[in-house]
Scaffold this active site. Structure first.
Site, PDB file in Angstrom:
ATOM      1  N   GLY A 103      12.734 -10.797   4.394  1.00 48.93           N
ATOM      2  CA  GLY A 103      11.604  -9.887   4.249  1.00 48.93           C
ATOM      3  C   GLY A 103      11.387  -9.019   5.470  1.00 48.93           C
ATOM      4  N   LEU A 104      12.444  -8.842   6.278  1.00 47.79           N
ATOM      5  CA  LEU A 104      12.362  -8.034   7.497  1.00 47.79           C
ATOM      6  C   LEU A 104      13.132  -6.726   7.338  1.00 47.79           C
ATOM      7  CD1 LEU A 104      12.761 -10.899  10.114  1.00 47.79           C
ATOM      8  CD2 LEU A 104      10.648  -9.896   9.218  1.00 47.79           C
ATOM      9  N   SER A 105      13.397  -6.360   6.101  1.00 44.35           N
ATOM     10  CA  SER A 105      13.962  -5.074   5.735  1.00 44.35           C
ATOM     11  C   SER A 105      15.380  -4.861   6.226  1.00 44.35           C
ATOM     12  CB  SER A 105      13.064  -3.921   6.176  1.00 44.35           C
ATOM     13  OG  SER A 105      13.359  -2.780   5.416  1.00 44.35           O
ATOM     14  N   SER A 106      16.241  -5.829   5.945  1.00 42.77           N
ATOM     15  CA  SER A 106      17.665  -5.637   6.218  1.00 42.77           C
ATOM     16  C   SER A 106      18.230  -4.488   5.394  1.00 42.77           C
ATOM     17  CB  SER A 106      18.435  -6.927   5.938  1.00 42.77           C
ATOM     18  OG  SER A 106      18.251  -7.347   4.590  1.00 42.77           O
ATOM     19  N   SER A 107      17.670  -4.243   4.207  1.00 43.10           N
ATOM     20  CA  SER A 107      18.179  -3.154   3.361  1.00 43.10           C
ATOM     21  C   SER A 107      17.903  -1.798   3.990  1.00 43.10           C
ATOM     22  CB  SER A 107      17.564  -3.230   1.960  1.00 43.10           C
ATOM     23  OG  SER A 107      16.150  -3.151   2.010  1.00 43.10           O
TER      24      SER A 107
ATOM     25  N   TYR B 197       8.451  -7.187  -8.046  1.00 38.90           N
ATOM     26  CA  TYR B 197       7.958  -6.058  -7.256  1.00 38.90           C
ATOM     27  C   TYR B 197       7.654  -4.888  -8.177  1.00 38.90           C
ATOM     28  CZ  TYR B 197       7.656  -3.118  -3.039  1.00 38.90           C
ATOM     29  OH  TYR B 197       7.220  -2.296  -2.032  1.00 38.90           O
TER      30      TYR B 197
ATOM     31  N   THR C  50       0.821  -1.215   0.000  1.00 38.71           N
ATOM     32  CA  THR C  50       0.000   0.000   0.000  1.00 38.71           C
ATOM     33  C   THR C  50       0.848   1.255   0.000  1.00 38.71           C
ATOM     34  OG1 THR C  50      -0.093  -0.005   2.416  1.00 38.71           O
ATOM     35  CG2 THR C  50      -1.874  -1.138   1.254  1.00 38.71           C
TER      36      THR C  50
ATOM     37  N   ASP D  44       9.465   0.964   4.951  1.00 36.69           N
ATOM     38  CA  ASP D  44      10.559   0.392   5.728  1.00 36.69           C
ATOM     39  C   ASP D  44      11.466   1.470   6.305  1.00 36.69           C
ATOM     40  OD1 ASP D  44       9.441  -1.930   4.818  1.00 36.69           O
ATOM     41  OD2 ASP D  44      11.021  -2.376   3.376  1.00 36.69           O
TER      42      ASP D  44
ATOM     43  N   GLU E 119      17.422   3.523  -2.212  1.00 37.81           N
ATOM     44  CA  GLU E 119      16.940   2.183  -2.582  1.00 37.81           C
ATOM     45  C   GLU E 119      16.330   2.183  -3.978  1.00 37.81           C
ATOM     46  OE1 GLU E 119      14.388  -1.454  -0.645  1.00 37.81           O
ATOM     47  OE2 GLU E 119      15.801  -0.240   0.484  1.00 37.81           O
TER      48      GLU E 119
END
Length: 419
Positions: free
Chosen positions: A141-145, A251, A52, A199, A187
């Site tokens: 999928g836990l936003s390491s970036s 994506y 979203t 994120d 990003e």
């Protein structure tokens, strides 16, 4: 049913002092000197509101105790030297003056991209040496970036005197929003992942003990109290080990479909679609009678993508209303519906995520869903505190029965933002 061959694997977070010591030692070993300081930023879990953020919608993430740590030293000149405990490639070096979209590959893009974006915004940022170490599960999928970007952002803010982050005791939310924008540009434009801003926003603007209700239409936030222990509940995170990547085109394809649908419907973002008029919007897309002619996406695909986004935004509102009413145990229905929508309409789930969600529910979870961008990564399950081990064991057993790689688990507690 047989017990799993291996007991569930739990992924713990480092104590902040330990993380700082690790990365400081790495810096000394690789650069032969002491850093000017250490900084860190968290990974995140999104409770609800998936895909979203790039549609002007609402989302509800919170910060994990699992963090990326950086040790940084300001240097003269234009060069950035980078090392990571997670990589075996040695020291990488990049000239800031040469950074542009498409010029930097791999993980350094997330760091030098932040410096580039800050410079593009008019801030005076120069060369630096940086060492990185992290306990945010990579590819989960836990936003390491974003944790990497945001740790670099607060470090550069401090070292170059930008005055945006504020202090740990008194964070400057407006300044942190500026830093988040730099991380998003890094990003999107340097690392090449067309993600939204959820994120980076929560990593910089979150608050311990709270979820962050982020309105991506105007960038406003509200800190929603989120203390599961007070309700004898826990949020179990299941890293399926089905590694996802946000730069492989899937994506970007979802984002392009949403943009095309918005153009056909004559709205700036899908947030503008009234849920009560969703049927009319879907009929317009289905019959190709929108504001633009032929596009690159099939009408049926556009219908499904829009249906997910509009109903997902409504689910965020439902979830927050239940939290505000202290009816935490009732949010499971919204979680279940979110997963079904992500699986069937947005088509970003996968076998591992579905097995994790189904097994958690069968073992007594009050609700479960995939979290993050999808195509792998993690699922979350709301469980009673006393059932955490049993639900994890059931999921591990289901993975073994399906012949899948063993998942890993952590219990998520809303923690501190970048500092």
């Amino acid at each position: 049913m047989n017990a799993p061959t291996n007991a569930p694997v739990w992924v713990g977070a480092w104590e902040p002092a330990d993380g700082a010591a690790r990365v400081r030692q790495l810096f000394a070993d690789r650069f032969g000197a002491e850093p000017d300081g250490t900084w860190s930023a968290p990974g995140r879990v999104n409770l609800i509101g998936e895909h979203t953020d790039y549609n002007g919608g609402l989302c509800l993430p919170f910060d994990l105790p699992h963090r990326t740590y950086v040790a940084v030293r300001r240097t003269d000149g234009d060069a950035v030297r980078l090392v990571s405990a997670q990589e075996s490639t040695g020291v990488r070096e990049v000239a800031l003056s040469e950074v542009a979209p498409g010029t930097v590959s791999g993980w350094p893009a997330y760091v030098v991209g932040v410096a580039w974006a800050l410079r593009e915004a008019g801030h005076q940022v120069g060369g630096f040496d940086i060492a990185v170490d992290s306990c945010v599960p990579y590819g989960a999928g836990l936003s390491s970036s974003a944790a990497l970007e945001c740790s670099a952002a607060v470090a550069l803010d401090a070292l170059f005197g930008l005055g945006l982050a504020g202090t740990s005791e008194q964070p400057d939310d407006a300044g942190r929003a500026v830093l988040a924008e730099a991380c998003i540009r890094a990003e999107n434009e340097i690392a090449g992942a067309s993600t939204g801003g959820m994120d980076q926003s929560v990593s910089l603007r979150g608050r311990a003990g709270h979820a962050l209700l982020l309105d991506t239409r105007d960038g406003s936030v509200r800190h929603v109290p989120f203390d599961l222990t007070a309700h004898d509940l826990a949020l179990l995170v299941i890293d399926t080990k089905a590694e996802h990547a946000l730069v492989d085109g899937q994506y970007a394809a979802r984002r392009a479909a949403c943009d095309e649908a918005a153009a056909r419907l004559g709205v700036s973002t899908l947030r503008e679609i009234d849920p009560d008029r969703l049927g009319d919007a879907l009929a317009t897309l289905a019959h190709g009678t929108g504001a633009v002619g032929e596009g690159s996406h099939d009408a049926e695909v556009l219908v499904k993508r829009v249906r997910h986004v509009v109903t997902e935004i409504a689910r965020v509102e439902e979830f927050v209303a239940l939290l505000d009413a202290d009816r935490v145990e009732e949010v499971g229905g919204a979680m279940d519906a979110s997963h079904a929508s992500l699986r069937d309409d947005y088509e970003v789930s996968c076998r591992e995520l579905d097995v994790a969600v189904d097994a958690a529910r069968a073992a007594g979870a009050l609700g479960a869903r995939m979290t993050g961008g999808g195509f792998g990564g993690s699922a979350i399950a709301l469980v009673r505190a006393g059932d955490v081990d049993a639900v994890a064991a059931a999921v591990a057993r289901a993975f073994e029965d399906e012949g899948l790689h063993a998942p890993a688990f952590l219990v998520a507690v809303a923690s501190d933002p970048a500092a």
